[in-house]
Motif scaffolding. Structure first.
Motif, PDB file in Angstrom:
ATOM      1  N   GLU A   1     -11.372   0.914  -8.030  1.00 25.64           N
ATOM      2  CA  GLU A   1     -12.609   1.471  -7.464  1.00 25.64           C
ATOM      3  C   GLU A   1     -13.257   0.556  -6.440  1.00 25.64           C
ATOM      4  OE1 GLU A   1     -15.458   3.580  -9.510  1.00 25.64           O
ATOM      5  OE2 GLU A   1     -14.171   4.198 -11.175  1.00 25.64           O
ATOM      6  N   THR A   2     -12.895  -0.708  -6.468  1.00 23.39           N
ATOM      7  CA  THR A   2     -13.485  -1.662  -5.529  1.00 23.39           C
ATOM      8  C   THR A   2     -12.697  -1.697  -4.222  1.00 23.39           C
ATOM      9  OG1 THR A   2     -14.185  -2.941  -7.427  1.00 23.39           O
ATOM     10  CG2 THR A   2     -14.288  -4.045  -5.298  1.00 23.39           C
ATOM     11  N   THR A   3     -11.369  -1.820  -4.332  1.00 16.96           N
ATOM     12  CA  THR A   3     -10.538  -1.951  -3.124  1.00 16.96           C
ATOM     13  C   THR A   3     -10.017  -0.605  -2.632  1.00 16.96           C
ATOM     14  OG1 THR A   3      -8.501  -2.181  -4.397  1.00 16.96           O
ATOM     15  CG2 THR A   3      -9.734  -4.209  -3.920  1.00 16.96           C
ATOM     16  N   TYR A   4     -10.103   0.425  -3.479  1.00 20.52           N
ATOM     17  CA  TYR A   4      -9.512   1.746  -3.224  1.00 20.52           C
ATOM     18  C   TYR A   4      -7.987   1.687  -3.147  1.00 20.52           C
ATOM     19  CZ  TYR A   4     -13.746   4.589  -2.710  1.00 20.52           C
ATOM     20  OH  TYR A   4     -14.902   5.300  -2.936  1.00 20.52           O
ATOM     21  N   ASN A   5      -7.366   0.632  -3.689  1.00 22.50           N
ATOM     22  CA  ASN A   5      -5.901   0.631  -3.768  1.00 22.50           C
ATOM     23  C   ASN A   5      -5.480   1.727  -4.751  1.00 22.50           C
ATOM     24  OD1 ASN A   5      -3.306  -0.189  -3.165  1.00 22.50           O
ATOM     25  ND2 ASN A   5      -3.331  -1.911  -4.586  1.00 22.50           N
ATOM     26  N   ASN A   6      -4.368   2.404  -4.446  1.00 24.55           N
ATOM     27  CA  ASN A   6      -3.845   3.518  -5.261  1.00 24.55           C
ATOM     28  C   ASN A   6      -4.849   4.669  -5.376  1.00 24.55           C
ATOM     29  OD1 ASN A   6      -1.293   2.142  -6.124  1.00 24.55           O
ATOM     30  ND2 ASN A   6      -2.773   0.734  -7.053  1.00 24.55           N
TER      31      ASN A   6
ATOM     32  N   TYR B   1      -9.759  -4.214  10.016  1.00 27.41           N
ATOM     33  CA  TYR B   1     -10.136  -4.344   8.612  1.00 27.41           C
ATOM     34  C   TYR B   1      -9.663  -5.618   7.913  1.00 27.41           C
ATOM     35  CZ  TYR B   1     -11.767   0.512   8.786  1.00 27.41           C
ATOM     36  OH  TYR B   1     -12.435   1.669   9.074  1.00 27.41           O
ATOM     37  N   GLY B   2      -8.927  -6.493   8.616  1.00 26.06           N
ATOM     38  CA  GLY B   2      -8.483  -7.730   7.976  1.00 26.06           C
ATOM     39  C   GLY B   2      -7.727  -7.464   6.681  1.00 26.06           C
ATOM     40  N   ASN B   3      -8.040  -8.242   5.641  1.00 21.42           N
ATOM     41  CA  ASN B   3      -7.274  -8.145   4.397  1.00 21.42           C
ATOM     42  C   ASN B   3      -7.701  -6.981   3.487  1.00 21.42           C
ATOM     43  OD1 ASN B   3      -9.689  -9.009   3.391  1.00 21.42           O
ATOM     44  ND2 ASN B   3      -8.979 -11.074   2.838  1.00 21.42           N
ATOM     45  N   LEU B   4      -8.526  -6.075   3.983  1.00 20.08           N
ATOM     46  CA  LEU B   4      -8.904  -4.914   3.159  1.00 20.08           C
ATOM     47  C   LEU B   4      -7.781  -3.885   3.073  1.00 20.08           C
ATOM     48  CD1 LEU B   4     -12.575  -4.310   4.418  1.00 20.08           C
ATOM     49  CD2 LEU B   4     -11.820  -5.574   2.390  1.00 20.08           C
ATOM     50  N   ILE B   5      -6.793  -4.000   3.983  1.00 19.54           N
ATOM     51  CA  ILE B   5      -5.693  -3.027   4.012  1.00 19.54           C
ATOM     52  C   ILE B   5      -4.579  -3.471   3.062  1.00 19.54           C
ATOM     53  CG2 ILE B   5      -4.002  -1.836   5.494  1.00 19.54           C
ATOM     54  CD1 ILE B   5      -7.009  -1.132   5.995  1.00 19.54           C
ATOM     55  N   GLU B   6      -4.353  -2.667   2.027  1.00 18.07           N
ATOM     56  CA  GLU B   6      -3.324  -2.979   1.023  1.00 18.07           C
ATOM     57  C   GLU B   6      -2.012  -2.297   1.424  1.00 18.07           C
ATOM     58  OE1 GLU B   6      -4.157  -4.356  -2.233  1.00 18.07           O
ATOM     59  OE2 GLU B   6      -6.347  -4.261  -2.191  1.00 18.07           O
ATOM     60  N   VAL B   7      -0.931  -2.648   0.709  1.00 18.14           N
ATOM     61  CA  VAL B   7       0.378  -2.067   1.066  1.00 18.14           C
ATOM     62  C   VAL B   7       0.419  -0.546   0.918  1.00 18.14           C
ATOM     63  CG1 VAL B   7       1.863  -4.072   0.666  1.00 18.14           C
ATOM     64  CG2 VAL B   7       1.312  -2.542  -1.236  1.00 18.14           C
TER      65      VAL B   7
ATOM     66  N   GLY C   1     -13.024   4.457   5.109  1.00 18.42           N
ATOM     67  CA  GLY C   1     -13.207   3.910   6.441  1.00 18.42           C
ATOM     68  C   GLY C   1     -14.608   3.351   6.543  1.00 18.42           C
ATOM     69  N   ASP C   2     -14.825   2.492   7.516  1.00 21.08           N
ATOM     70  CA  ASP C   2     -16.169   1.992   7.799  1.00 21.08           C
ATOM     71  C   ASP C   2     -16.816   3.016   8.718  1.00 21.08           C
ATOM     72  OD1 ASP C   2     -18.434   0.801   8.803  1.00 21.08           O
ATOM     73  OD2 ASP C   2     -17.471  -1.089   9.343  1.00 21.08           O
ATOM     74  N   GLY C   3     -17.634   3.891   8.147  1.00 16.93           N
ATOM     75  CA  GLY C   3     -18.257   4.942   8.932  1.00 16.93           C
ATOM     76  C   GLY C   3     -17.234   5.931   9.452  1.00 16.93           C
ATOM     77  N   CYS C   4     -17.567   6.621  10.518  1.00 15.24           N
ATOM     78  CA  CYS C   4     -16.693   7.657  11.064  1.00 15.24           C
ATOM     79  C   CYS C   4     -16.670   7.539  12.579  1.00 15.24           C
ATOM     80  CB  CYS C   4     -17.210   9.041  10.694  1.00 15.24           C
ATOM     81  SG  CYS C   4     -17.596   9.224   8.938  1.00 15.24           S
ATOM     82  N   ALA C   5     -15.470   7.532  13.135  1.00 15.60           N
ATOM     83  CA  ALA C   5     -15.269   7.482  14.584  1.00 15.60           C
ATOM     84  C   ALA C   5     -15.992   6.284  15.223  1.00 15.60           C
ATOM     85  CB  ALA C   5     -15.697   8.810  15.239  1.00 15.60           C
ATOM     86  N   LYS C   6     -15.989   5.160  14.532  1.00 19.70           N
ATOM     87  CA  LYS C   6     -16.560   3.928  15.091  1.00 19.70           C
ATOM     88  C   LYS C   6     -15.451   3.136  15.788  1.00 19.70           C
ATOM     89  CE  LYS C   6     -19.307   1.345  12.431  1.00 19.70           C
ATOM     90  NZ  LYS C   6     -19.910   0.819  11.142  1.00 19.70           N
ATOM     91  N   VAL C   7     -15.796   2.508  16.884  1.00 16.49           N
ATOM     92  CA  VAL C   7     -14.825   1.716  17.642  1.00 16.49           C
ATOM     93  C   VAL C   7     -14.219   0.631  16.754  1.00 16.49           C
ATOM     94  CG1 VAL C   7     -14.573   0.103  19.584  1.00 16.49           C
ATOM     95  CG2 VAL C   7     -15.917   2.200  19.860  1.00 16.49           C
ATOM     96  N   ASN C   8     -12.877   0.559  16.751  1.00 13.65           N
ATOM     97  CA  ASN C   8     -12.125  -0.422  15.958  1.00 13.65           C
ATOM     98  C   ASN C   8     -12.271  -0.273  14.442  1.00 13.65           C
ATOM     99  OD1 ASN C   8     -10.595  -1.946  17.863  1.00 13.65           O
ATOM    100  ND2 ASN C   8     -12.541  -2.752  18.628  1.00 13.65           N
ATOM    101  N   LYS C   9     -12.756   0.893  13.995  1.00 15.61           N
ATOM    102  CA  LYS C   9     -12.834   1.160  12.554  1.00 15.61           C
ATOM    103  C   LYS C   9     -12.124   2.483  12.267  1.00 15.61           C
ATOM    104  CE  LYS C   9     -15.069  -2.601  11.935  1.00 15.61           C
ATOM    105  NZ  LYS C   9     -14.384  -3.735  11.276  1.00 15.61           N
ATOM    106  N   PRO C  10     -10.778   2.445  12.259  1.00 15.71           N
ATOM    107  CA  PRO C  10     -10.015   3.679  12.058  1.00 15.71           C
ATOM    108  C   PRO C  10     -10.163   4.232  10.645  1.00 15.71           C
ATOM    109  CG  PRO C  10      -8.544   1.765  12.108  1.00 15.71           C
ATOM    110  CD  PRO C  10      -9.925   1.273  12.472  1.00 15.71           C
ATOM    111  N   GLY C  11      -9.690   5.443  10.453  1.00 17.56           N
ATOM    112  CA  GLY C  11      -9.620   6.015   9.123  1.00 17.56           C
ATOM    113  C   GLY C  11      -8.504   5.339   8.340  1.00 17.56           C
ATOM    114  N   VAL C  12      -8.710   5.192   7.032  1.00 13.33           N
ATOM    115  CA  VAL C  12      -7.696   4.578   6.170  1.00 13.33           C
ATOM    116  C   VAL C  12      -7.187   5.654   5.201  1.00 13.33           C
ATOM    117  CG1 VAL C  12      -7.168   2.665   4.616  1.00 13.33           C
ATOM    118  CG2 VAL C  12      -8.923   2.378   6.386  1.00 13.33           C
ATOM    119  N   TYR C  13      -5.879   5.688   5.060  1.00 14.93           N
ATOM    120  CA  TYR C  13      -5.202   6.748   4.311  1.00 14.93           C
ATOM    121  C   TYR C  13      -4.319   6.151   3.224  1.00 14.93           C
ATOM    122  CZ  TYR C  13      -6.816   9.459   8.247  1.00 14.93           C
ATOM    123  OH  TYR C  13      -7.633  10.054   9.169  1.00 14.93           O
ATOM    124  N   THR C  14      -4.181   6.853   2.124  1.00 12.92           N
ATOM    125  CA  THR C  14      -3.222   6.466   1.088  1.00 12.92           C
ATOM    126  C   THR C  14      -1.825   6.822   1.578  1.00 12.92           C
ATOM    127  OG1 THR C  14      -4.882   7.055  -0.539  1.00 12.92           O
ATOM    128  CG2 THR C  14      -2.632   6.725  -1.354  1.00 12.92           C
TER     129      THR C  14
END
Ligand code: 4AZ
Length: 249
Positions: free
Chosen positions: A87-92, A169-175, A215-228
């Motif tokens: 619930e914190t990292t949204y991994n899986n 997003y730096g290290n917020l992006i998991e495998v 994602g960090d907000g919506c349609a923000k520059v350099n803040k893309p959507g993150v998908y599982t």
């Protein structure tokens, strides 16, 4: 969806809309088999959500109006959250719903309702590949309400190297995550699109590659959507649903 355009459900006939207590719209989802909807685990994080209060619609083009000729309504027989959802990292951030109609049936194929294919395990498409997202989420980050009509937009896949850069997003992006956005950052998924599909066409067939996650907000520059990254879960999906696992060849 920020940007993009309004589309009838026939353009995304696997899109499921998930409600709580038949009124409050919760999330999107994708029909991967007649009895199974794939969605995001975080959709069910709120403490007051009970299985018996969930309903799932297929064939819906408008969030607030009923189109009895094209819609199919279901209750949820099983809710399977990934056991390692964080619930914190949204991994899986992935979940399965087993659906059942009032007459005990699963989804019936029509022009407004059909399943989407899962890609072969661990397939990855190249950065820059164009895919489509769809949903009833907010049309701007500051909107007070969800979109009344179904929207669809194109986004391009972003490499892990770029998305994991400090600018993004730096290290917020998991495998188990990937990023997608539009080159001018004008289109994106937004609140309410969670759980919904990111679909990419390969060799003339459309496959479900992503589940809208965060994602960090919506349609923000350099803040893309993150998908599982759905292709990391073929085994998990096969295990939980009993459906055969598709392996290429
Ligand atoms: C959300 O709150 C959400 N821009 C979903 C997707 C994105 C941001 C927020 C991606 O459900």
């Amino acid at each position: 969806i920020v940007g993009g355009s309004y589309k009838p459900i026939e353009s995304n006939p696997w899109l499921a809309t998930i409600f709580h207590k038949s009124r409050r719209y919760l999330c999107g989802g994708s029909l991967i088999a007649p009895c199974w909807v794939l969605t995001a685990a975080h959709c069910f994080s709120e403490s007051d959500i009970q299985l018996k209060h969930l309903s799932v619609f297929l064939g819906k083009s408008s969030l607030n109006d009923t189109d009895a000729d094209r819609e199919q309504k279901f209750t949820v027989e099983e809710l399977i959250l990934h056991h390692s959802f964080n619930e914190t990292t949204y991994n899986n951030d992935i979940a399965l719903l087993k659906i059942k109609s009032p007459t005990g049936q699963c989804a019936v194929k029509s022009s407004s309702v059909r399943t989407v294919c899962l890609p072969p395990s661990h397939t990855q498409l190249p950065a820059g590949f164009s895919c489509t997202i769809a949903g009833f989420g907010k049309e701007t980050q500051t909107s007070w309400h969800y979109s009344h009509r179904l929207k669809q937009a194109e986004v391009n896949l972003i490499s892990d190297a770029v998305c994991k850069s400090e600018l993004q997003y730096g290290n917020l992006i998991e495998v188990n995550m990937f990023c997608a956005g539009s080159p001018d950052w004008s289109t994106d998924a937004c609140e309410g699109d969670s759980g919904g599909p990111l679909v990419c066409e390969v060799s003339g067939r459309r496959f479900l590659f992503g589940v809208v996650s965060w994602g960090d907000g919506c349609a923000k520059v350099n803040k893309p959507g993150v998908y599982t990254q759905v292709t990391n879960y073929n085994k998990w999906i096969a295990n939980k649903t009993g459906l055969p696992e598709y392996t290429k060849g």
